[in-house]
Design a protein around this motif. Structure first.
Motif, short mmCIF file in Angstrom:
data_model
loop_
_atom_site.label_atom_id
_atom_site.label_comp_id
_atom_site.label_asym_id
_atom_site.label_seq_id
_atom_site.Cartn_x
_atom_site.Cartn_y
_atom_site.Cartn_z
N ASP A 113 -2.94 7.18 -17.19
CA ASP A 113 -1.64 7.74 -16.79
C ASP A 113 -0.92 8.35 -17.99
O ASP A 113 -0.32 9.43 -17.88
N ASN A 157 -11.75 6.55 -11.37
CA ASN A 157 -11.57 6.80 -9.94
C ASN A 157 -12.48 5.95 -9.08
O ASN A 157 -12.13 5.60 -7.94
N GLU A 202 -5.81 2.11 -16.14
CA GLU A 202 -4.84 2.96 -15.44
C GLU A 202 -3.67 3.33 -16.35
O GLU A 202 -3.18 4.47 -16.31
N SER A 260 -10.59 2.35 -9.18
CA SER A 260 -9.18 2.27 -8.79
C SER A 260 -9.01 2.57 -7.32
O SER A 260 -9.73 3.42 -6.76
N SER A 274 -6.20 3.81 -6.23
CA SER A 274 -5.24 4.90 -6.16
C SER A 274 -5.95 6.24 -6.10
O SER A 274 -6.91 6.47 -6.85
N PRO A 275 -5.47 7.18 -5.26
CA PRO A 275 -6.08 8.51 -5.22
C PRO A 275 -5.62 9.43 -6.34
O PRO A 275 -6.11 10.55 -6.45
N ARG A 276 -4.69 8.97 -7.19
CA ARG A 276 -4.07 9.91 -8.13
C ARG A 276 -5.05 10.43 -9.18
O ARG A 276 -4.87 11.55 -9.67
N PHE A 277 -6.07 9.68 -9.50
CA PHE A 277 -7.01 10.14 -10.52
C PHE A 277 -7.96 11.19 -9.94
O PHE A 277 -8.23 12.21 -10.58
N HIS A 278 -8.43 10.95 -8.75
CA HIS A 278 -9.21 11.98 -8.04
C HIS A 278 -8.38 13.24 -7.85
O HIS A 278 -8.86 14.36 -8.11
N ASP A 279 -7.16 13.07 -7.44
CA ASP A 279 -6.32 14.23 -7.16
C ASP A 279 -6.04 15.05 -8.42
O ASP A 279 -5.99 16.28 -8.38
N ALA A 280 -5.89 14.37 -9.55
CA ALA A 280 -5.66 15.08 -10.81
C ALA A 280 -6.87 15.94 -11.18
O ALA A 280 -6.72 17.07 -11.66
#
Length: 363
Positions: A35, A63, A31, A66, A68-74
């Motif tokens: 990031d 993704n 992560e 993890s 966290s949704p931030r990787f999918h969202d990116a």
């Protein structure tokens, strides 16, 4: 689990080692690196080009592990911003690589627009196929880049084609990927060393020690491409045994080239000529070896220990801010380079490796 892995590492690869990694620590490193790369996109490369597309494959692997949704969202934001288009060169394998990420997002959301441009592009190729001249000579073969004429192409394009088959059920995409893989293999795979030449311009070259030139990251691209083919290739597909055999052959050859610190040097058969530690080829090898163990295609001993040792080394090159160092720049042969160099494809290799190490460490 931790003590058993530490003992296995110590017995099989007897050098000073850090404690065996744990799953939480692996995820933290992944992560942090992802990031940093997302926050510091390379100014040299356009978003859809292969340098970044290889990174996106790693983000998709991250993704999966993890919360966290931030990787999918990116990755969703990337696709939406660029209209789910491939990079612009219709035949060029490098420009197909981003399609792997689009297809994997399609698997989750089932929205046809995510794969529509890729499907149109690949349908055009099927209707207008070039010949199989893979000679990498600019003068004799000026359209050489319209074929998979360099070994890196086997990571960039075939996994995208196989994913489009999986998304649509249209077997033409699978057949094309399999057929053209073996055209490239027949041309570039050295059956004596069980490694790939980068392209035909390398055939006659030799390292300072007199051995053939086998570039680490080039073979890393191929092994990672084998993984990404095999993970979707049907169990009853007639070519699957051949893919498995090549994967196992290359794994054994690569293992023989691993250095005592767990990494590989830029030249596989002449490490002394390029003593610099290198993380992109090493990351792809770690990914492939760990995946092979996880899937039962490679014996746990010695491959698990080798992969874990590589990961322990790779972690040391992820800086506190998340930047990955010791990535060989864009090229096609072994070279020396600035140890502080980074590239998005190196981070992609790290993330792919981490995803399989995380799975390897599952109790």
């Amino acid at each position: 689990m931790r003590s058993r892995l530490t003992l296995l590492l110590a017995l099989l690869l007897p050098v000073a080692l850090p404690a065996a990694p744990d799953r939480a620590g692996v995820l933290t490193v992944m992560e942090r690196a992802a990031d940093w790369q997302l926050a510091n996109p390379s100014e040299k490369w356009t978003p859809l080009i292969w340098h970044n597309a290889a990174f996106y494959t790693g983000v998709m692997a991250l993704n999966k592990v993890s919360t966290s949704p931030r990787f999918h969202d990116a990755m969703m934001a990337l696709g939406e911003k660029h209209g789910w288009q491939l990079a612009p060169r219709p035949y060029h394998a490098d420009d197909h690589a981003v399609g792997q990420t689009y297809a994997e997002l399609f698997f989750k959301h089932r929205e046809p627009r995510m794969i529509a441009p890729m499907r149109a592009s690949f349908d055009y190729i099927l209707a207008h196929q070039p010949d199989d001249n893979l000679e990498f000579d600019r003068e004799k073969n000026p359209t050489r880049l319209d074929r998979w004429s360099w070994c890196d192409a086997l990571f960039m394009a075939p996994p995208a084609w196989v994913r489009l088959w999986k998304a649509t059920g249209d077997v033409r995409y699978l057949d094309f990927a399999v057929t053209k893989w073996w055209v490239t293999s027949d041309f570039l795979y050295d059956r004596d060393e069980q490694l790939y030449f980068r392209d035909s311009t390398i055939f006659a070259k030799r390292e300072p020690n007199g051995k053939k030139v086998f570039w680490s990251r080039g073979n890393g691209w191929v092994m990672a491409g084998l993984v990404r083919m095999l993970e979707l290739l049907p169990a009853d597909h007639p070519s699957r045994p051949k893919f498995v055999a090549q994967f196992q052959e290359m794994a054994a050859a690569v293992l023989r080239c691993q250095q005592p610190d767990g990494l590989w040097r830029a030249s596989l058969l002449d490490a002394s000529a390029y003593p610099m530690q290198e993380t992109s080829g090493s990351g792809f090898f770690c990914y492939a070896l760990a995946w092979g163990v996880n899937e039962g295609l490679l014996p746990r001993e010695p491959y698990a220990a080798a992969a874990l040792k590589t990961w322990a080394a790779l972690e040391t090159f992820v800086q506190p801010d998340g930047m990955l160092t010791h990535v060989q720049p864009v090229g096609f042969t072994p070279v020396t380079f600035d140890a502080n160099h980074t590239e998005p494809y190196g981070v992609g290799a790290l993330l792919l490796a981490g995803s399989e190490i995380h799975r390897l460490l599952t109790p």
